[in-house]
Write an enzyme that holds these catalytic residues in place. Sequence first.
Site, short mmCIF file in Angstrom:
data_model
loop_
_atom_site.label_atom_id
_atom_site.label_comp_id
_atom_site.label_asym_id
_atom_site.label_seq_id
_atom_site.Cartn_x
_atom_site.Cartn_y
_atom_site.Cartn_z
N LYS A 11 0.85 -1.20 0.00
CA LYS A 11 0.00 0.00 0.00
C LYS A 11 0.88 1.24 0.00
CE LYS A 11 0.77 1.42 4.43
NZ LYS A 11 1.58 2.62 4.71
N ASP A 138 -2.82 -1.04 10.41
CA ASP A 138 -2.97 -0.99 8.95
C ASP A 138 -3.71 -2.21 8.40
OD1 ASP A 138 -1.72 1.37 8.57
OD2 ASP A 138 0.14 0.54 7.73
#
Length: 288
Positions: A11, A138
Amino acid sequence: MKRMTQQAPAKVNLALDILGRRPDGYHDMRMVMQTVSLYDTVTVEETAAGFALHTTGGDFIPAGKKTLEQQAAEAFFAAAGRPAPGLSVTLEKRTPAYAGLGGGSADVAALLRILRDAYCPGLSGAELERIGFAVGSDMPFCVRGGTALAESRGEVLTDLRPLPECWFVLCKPDFGIPTPSLFALVDGGELKHRPDTGGMAAALEAGDLEGVAARLGNVFEEVLPPACHEVFAIKRRLLDLGALNAVMSGSGPTVFGIFRQRRTAEQAAKALKEDYAQTFLAEPVKKF
Ligand code: C5P
């Protein structure tokens, strides 16, 4: 279960803002997150007993005694209400570790998606994200993927319209920055420049790539110690090489630039690779 494999995309943070420190020691965040086509590969096989983790390729470093993979698997089977089988998990690493790219979380998220598909297909995405959140802030986004606004510790997710077609060049200099130390630097001062996350969400909604690029921002850049200022040199190079804009991802040190044209991005990646071995070309990846 038969042998199962999933890709684990890294990401980037298109925007990263820190709203404040919380009583539990974590921070309230407002981030625009995007999965990108830099992949680890995660393979899971059932074994007679125990939990084994193997890695090939990159620089995987297990966190603590019990790996996040094992913690997540145990949390999964507890939530699914069934005894854990023996498991052998193999990570084929490509995403650099401690890079601000969520590589470790991406692997755990792929493991959770495999376990869900194999053992509990009825488990909702929200439930899988909740299990992931127990092992990292996350994780919920990494379980979901795509383009999303992440708030609170990172677990309150709102899907955003996917990015218009574009290319990323990711470039990791050869040093690491411990995440908690950067948060501590933010706590010790006053942030002057905050990314316009609302404006970025609106630009995404409008399919306006230039508008998104203009609003890339990361408050961690403001507190980077001088030893890490190579990050700014890489940003300048990405701009000189034709990026619409560039920013550090997460707690760094990886910097990425957004490009409209594939060819320009390829040339930029080639040029940067001469100085930075860990340079990657990638595209946005949609939600799972
Ligand atoms: O949740 P995770 O273990 O991935 O977080 C790593 C570290 O980052 C935490 O120990 C904390 O110092 C910091 N953190 C934070 N606020 C968040 C997420 C992470 O302070 N929302």
